[in-house]
Motif scaffolding. Sequence first.
Motif, PDB file in Angstrom:
ATOM      1  N   ASN A 172       0.820  -1.223   0.000  1.00 21.23           N
ATOM      2  CA  ASN A 172       0.000   0.000   0.000  1.00 21.23           C
ATOM      3  C   ASN A 172       0.852   1.271   0.000  1.00 21.23           C
ATOM      4  OD1 ASN A 172       0.751   0.495   2.709  1.00 21.23           O
ATOM      5  ND2 ASN A 172      -1.149  -0.350   3.527  1.00 21.23           N
TER       6      ASN A 172
ATOM      7  N   ASN B 209       2.758   2.030  -2.286  1.00 22.19           N
ATOM      8  CA  ASN B 209       2.697   2.528  -3.660  1.00 22.19           C
ATOM      9  C   ASN B 209       1.526   3.488  -3.844  1.00 22.19           C
ATOM     10  OD1 ASN B 209       4.919   0.945  -4.333  1.00 22.19           O
ATOM     11  ND2 ASN B 209       3.664  -0.771  -5.013  1.00 22.19           N
ATOM     12  N   GLN B 210       0.354   3.117  -3.296  1.00 22.88           N
ATOM     13  CA  GLN B 210      -0.803   4.005  -3.419  1.00 22.88           C
ATOM     14  C   GLN B 210      -0.566   5.305  -2.662  1.00 22.88           C
ATOM     15  OE1 GLN B 210      -4.654   2.571  -2.038  1.00 22.88           O
ATOM     16  NE2 GLN B 210      -5.328   4.701  -1.770  1.00 22.88           N
ATOM     17  N   PHE B 211       0.008   5.190  -1.448  1.00 26.87           N
ATOM     18  CA  PHE B 211       0.260   6.381  -0.647  1.00 26.87           C
ATOM     19  C   PHE B 211       1.178   7.345  -1.398  1.00 26.87           C
ATOM     20  CE2 PHE B 211       2.450   8.956   2.461  1.00 26.87           C
ATOM     21  CZ  PHE B 211       1.452   9.284   3.376  1.00 26.87           C
ATOM     22  N   THR B 212       2.233   6.801  -1.988  1.00 28.13           N
ATOM     23  CA  THR B 212       3.190   7.640  -2.721  1.00 28.13           C
ATOM     24  C   THR B 212       2.547   8.246  -3.967  1.00 28.13           C
ATOM     25  OG1 THR B 212       4.991   6.217  -1.923  1.00 28.13           O
ATOM     26  CG2 THR B 212       5.484   7.686  -3.768  1.00 28.13           C
ATOM     27  N   THR B 213       1.747   7.447  -4.670  1.00 22.04           N
ATOM     28  CA  THR B 213       1.054   7.944  -5.863  1.00 22.04           C
ATOM     29  C   THR B 213       0.094   9.075  -5.504  1.00 22.04           C
ATOM     30  OG1 THR B 213       1.220   5.795  -6.960  1.00 22.04           O
ATOM     31  CG2 THR B 213      -0.467   7.309  -7.772  1.00 22.04           C
ATOM     32  N   ASP B 214      -0.634   8.900  -4.389  1.00 16.91           N
ATOM     33  CA  ASP B 214      -1.563   9.950  -3.950  1.00 16.91           C
ATOM     34  C   ASP B 214      -0.815  11.221  -3.576  1.00 16.91           C
ATOM     35  OD1 ASP B 214      -3.631   8.195  -4.361  1.00 16.91           O
ATOM     36  OD2 ASP B 214      -3.910   7.687  -2.245  1.00 16.91           O
ATOM     37  N   TYR B 215       0.362  11.062  -2.961  1.00 15.34           N
ATOM     38  CA  TYR B 215       1.170  12.218  -2.575  1.00 15.34           C
ATOM     39  C   TYR B 215       1.651  12.962  -3.821  1.00 15.34           C
ATOM     40  CZ  TYR B 215       4.784  14.980  -0.199  1.00 15.34           C
ATOM     41  OH  TYR B 215       5.548  16.008   0.291  1.00 15.34           O
TER      42      TYR B 215
ATOM     43  N   GLY C 232       0.277  12.989  -6.858  1.00 17.66           N
ATOM     44  CA  GLY C 232      -0.830  13.646  -7.548  1.00 17.66           C
ATOM     45  C   GLY C 232      -0.464  13.978  -8.984  1.00 17.66           C
ATOM     46  N   ASP C 233      -0.675  15.220  -9.380  1.00 19.00           N
ATOM     47  CA  ASP C 233      -0.356  15.636 -10.746  1.00 19.00           C
ATOM     48  C   ASP C 233       0.973  16.387 -10.834  1.00 19.00           C
ATOM     49  OD1 ASP C 233      -1.043  17.964  -9.468  1.00 19.00           O
ATOM     50  OD2 ASP C 233      -2.680  18.513 -10.830  1.00 19.00           O
TER      51      ASP C 233
END
Length: 245
Positions: A83, A85-91, A93-94
């Motif tokens: 998880n 990976n999701q946390f880092t991806t959300d951080y 963002g764009d």
Amino acid sequence: MNNQVKIIIDKLEVHDIEIIKKYIANLSELVGSDLVVTILDPRYKGDYNQLINSYEQLAVDFPDVQIDSFYVSQYLKSERRDNVNQFTTDYIGDQKFTVEKKDGQRLFMQNGEVRIAIITNQAGKVTAVDFAKPGQKRPHQRVSVNSSGNIQVLRHFDEKTHLPVLDEYLDTDLHTQMLVHFDERGLRADYQLVGWDELVVHSEVDLYDQWFNRVIKPDDYVINLNRHYDVLFEHNHDVTKVFLM
């Protein structure tokens, strides 16, 4: 009617298991063999996968005993892995980054600054990730990652002193289950089991007392192998059948 026996441990090595077996045998001679034994494991600062592995081995060596883990009962909410990976991806963002490698670590760069640092061990497994704000060289957040690739702790730092101010213990679905605040010296000041909607307390002993109130009933037999919690049964609890070892 079954006699419920709760055994509070400090650790769970082979030697400790032999001690537990001895105490159960002695208790059986006192109250009969109709015992339902549950080991209460208060440990929460390590990789919870190590705890789970020890429980699986215990089920082989000692199949009649149940385990109630303070850590695993709160944080293992799903079979989810990685998880972080999701946390880092959300951080991210764009935002736009370039990725560089240095000393075996991946660095997410922005305008020449390290914004995200992926920290790995010698086996290449991610153990932590640091997140820095633009213009800052020190992280304002750090996540500790276990062997399943899941975040166990999200630590927030003071941007001036760089000392920790807050730890969030996250479950496998990235929901906060416990908060630990730090004082101005960077020492733990208070705890709150937000996942269980408990009040703020100011010591680990009081923190575990909130757990014991949930899992120990007044008619239970309690064998306490962890001396840190003797004081709870001397003053706080209605349990009368307590063995302080």
